[in-house]
Structures are given as structure tokens and as C-alpha cells.
Scaffold this active site. Structure first.
Site, mmCIF file in Angstrom:
data_model
loop_
_atom_site.group_PDB
_atom_site.id
_atom_site.type_symbol
_atom_site.label_atom_id
_atom_site.label_comp_id
_atom_site.label_asym_id
_atom_site.label_seq_id
_atom_site.Cartn_x
_atom_site.Cartn_y
_atom_site.Cartn_z
ATOM 1 N N ASP A 67 0.810 -1.216 0.000
ATOM 2 C CA ASP A 67 0.000 0.000 0.000
ATOM 3 C C ASP A 67 0.845 1.269 0.000
ATOM 4 O OD1 ASP A 67 0.934 -0.525 2.572
ATOM 5 O OD2 ASP A 67 -1.034 -0.973 3.392
ATOM 6 N N ASP A 136 -7.472 -2.962 14.454
ATOM 7 C CA ASP A 136 -8.849 -3.305 14.071
ATOM 8 C C ASP A 136 -8.893 -4.541 13.161
ATOM 9 O OD1 ASP A 136 -7.855 -2.340 11.671
ATOM 10 O OD2 ASP A 136 -9.216 -0.625 11.529
ATOM 11 N N HIS A 138 -7.088 -5.144 10.431
ATOM 12 C CA HIS A 138 -6.862 -4.953 8.993
ATOM 13 C C HIS A 138 -5.551 -5.573 8.522
ATOM 14 C CE1 HIS A 138 -4.837 -0.866 10.016
ATOM 15 N NE2 HIS A 138 -3.873 -1.661 9.578
ATOM 16 N N GLU A 143 -9.675 -2.066 5.691
ATOM 17 C CA GLU A 143 -10.289 -1.752 6.974
ATOM 18 C C GLU A 143 -11.573 -2.554 7.159
ATOM 19 O OE1 GLU A 143 -8.517 -0.248 8.962
ATOM 20 O OE2 GLU A 143 -7.842 1.748 8.373
#
Ligand code: F6R
Length: 261
Positions: A67, A136, A138, A143
Site C-alpha cells: 500500500d 482493528d 486490517h 479496513e
């Protein structure tokens, strides 16, 4: 899923670098998928050491990063381009032409993402993908709520991720709100996956993705469907796993077997 629980960050980094270096030595023209963030820094340090002291050869390696922040150019000190070159690529003999990192300044983002996917295919697919995990749950910037079959695309960062990543910026407002990321579907096509996690802050996400249901609310949970995943975590990150002792037992048995063969 093979789960190895280690003492601390240092041991996690050394074990991860061992796996990556074995991949490079067995297949010198491997296609490697890389991640950024705090988790893999120690692994990259160890790979640099292996290059300098043991001649680990990156000359035929091709890489694809997961990313990049949307809006940051390669020279921005917080861009993932900058991170990869300063932590790894500048210190090993990799051919920069074989390095692929999403372009945070892409004008036509959709066309760029399509091309990125095509380039991965053209290179023969990713042999080994390195991953971290967010609090979280990810992987890359997928997400909660991301499709588990998603491909490379533009995504918005969750508030928790913006807060977590603010430590790398001067202030929270400076953290980009968007990123270009490989999708869960892209990651799942890697032949092998190596996920690292350390620290208590990751313990809920680790327990959820290993022992919870497969759900787009914890995108790492899709890895339960991948046939070749290695997870290396430290004791703190493993602290909420219900079957921790069982994973240690299995890992010990396999280690003994590997020593004999
Ligand atoms: C980074 C990436 C992210 C991180 C994750 C954990 O390329 O894809 O998914 O792996 O946010 O970040 P750290 O390692 O900083 O805790």
C-alpha cells in the site's frame, strides 16, 4: 496456519528474516510482497545484515508493496516509498526497476490499480507476502467492512488507523485520509503468507483473526482460508489466544520433526 509464539520483537524479527532469506536462497528470482509500519522494521534490519555479512542476494528479486498513502509522493518522508528505500532497498543490491509500490500521486487511480494487479500477474504472482496487522484486524489497508475478495483500489482509512499512524507524523491532521491498497483478494493469491504481530495492543486483533469467525469486520480472518500461512507473534500479542498452549505444542512437534529431516 502455522503459529509460532516467540519471546519478543527481536526474536520475531529474526525468525521472519530467516523465512524470507530461505525463500530468496531457494528461489533467487522470487517475487516478494512487502509491508511497512513499525512491525517489519526489525525484519528489514536483519535482512540488511544478512545481505552485508552473508551475501544474501537481492539482485533478481522483484517486490510489490501492499500500500501507499494517497497524496504522498515518493520523496515525502512519511510515504511508504521513502520507508521502503530507507529501511531496506537502499541497503541491499535490489534493482530499483523491479521494485513496485503503489503510486500515491496517480492521476487516474482506477487505471493505476488495474495496472498494479496486472504487473503482479505478469511477474508470476507473489511467492511470499509479508503482512502486519492493525488493531482493528486490517491487513494492508483493508479496513473493517472491506470485501474479502477486494482488489487493489483507493480506500479511506479508519479513525483508529489514523490515530495509530499519527505517531509517524508531526500531528494527527497530517495523516492522509486515503490510501491505495492491495485488496484481500490480491493478498489471498500470494503463494505463501507470513504475518507478524507484536505487543499487547495487537492481542485482540490476533485472537479475533485466528480464533474468531471469518468476517469482513476483521479482514485478516480471511487468512483462515489460505493454505500456507505462517504467523509469528510475541507472547504479548498472543496473550488473548484461547488455544495458545496447543499452538505451542504443535509448533514444538514440527520443529523437532524438521530437525530430524
Ligand atoms: C503497512 C500495512 C498495515 C500495517 C498495520 C500494522 O504496509 O499494510 O496493514 O501492517 O497497520 O502497522 P504497525 O506495524 O505499524 O503496527
Amino acid at each position: 496456519m502455522r503459529i509460532t509464539i516467540v519471546k519478543d520483537y527481536d526474536e520475531m524479527s529474526k525468525k521472519a528474516a530467516e523465512i524470507i532469506s530461505k525463500q530468496i536462497r531457494t528461489k533467487p528470482d522470487s517475487v516478494l510482497g512487502f509491508a511497512t509500519g513499525g512491525t517489519p522494521i526489525g525484519t528489514y534490519k536483519e535482512l540488511v545484515r544478512m545481505h552485508k555479512e552473508e551475501g544474501l542476494d537481492f539482485s533478481r528479486i522483484t517486490t510489490f508493496n501492499l500500500d501507499e498513502y494517497y497524496g504522498l509522493g515518493p520523496d515525502h518522508p512519511q510515504s511508504y516509498h521513502y520507508f521502503m528505500f530507507s529501511n531496506l532497498f537502499n541497503h541491499v543490491n535490489i534493482d530499483p526497476k523491479r521494485v513496485h509500490i503503489p503510486d500515491g500521486l496517480a492521476k487516474d487511480v482506477e487505471a493505476f490499480c488495474k495496472k498494479y494487479e496486472e504487473e503482479i500477474k505478469k511477474a508470476g504472482g507473489i511467492d511470499l507476502q509479508l503482512l502486519g496487522i492493525g488493531r482493528d484486524g486490517h491487513i494492508a489497508f483493508n479496513e473493517p467492512g472491506s470485501s474479502l475478495t477486494s482488489r487493489t483500489r483507493l480506500v479511506a482509512l479508519a479513525e483508529e488507523t489514523i490515530k495509530d499512524n499519527a505517531r509517524f507524523f508531526e500531528k494527527e491532521e497530517d495523516v492522509p485520509r486515503f490510501a491505495i491498497t492491495m485488496g484481500c483478494g490480491t493478498i489471498m493469491e500470494a503463494k505463501k503468507i507470513l504475518l507478524l504481530a507484536n505487543g499487547e495492543a495487537k492481542s485482540d486483533a490476533v485472537a479475533a483473526f485466528i480464533e474468531g469467525p471469518i468476517t469482513s469486520q476483521i479482514t485478516a480472518s480471511i487468512l483462515q482460508m489460505h493454505p500456507d500461512v505462517t504467523v509469528i507473534i510475541d507472547e504479548a500479542a498472543a496473550s488473548k489466544l484461547k488455544r495458545k498452549e496447543y499452538y505451542k505444542h504443535v509448533d514444538r512437534l514440527f520443529r523437532d520433526l524438521e530437525k530430524k529431516t
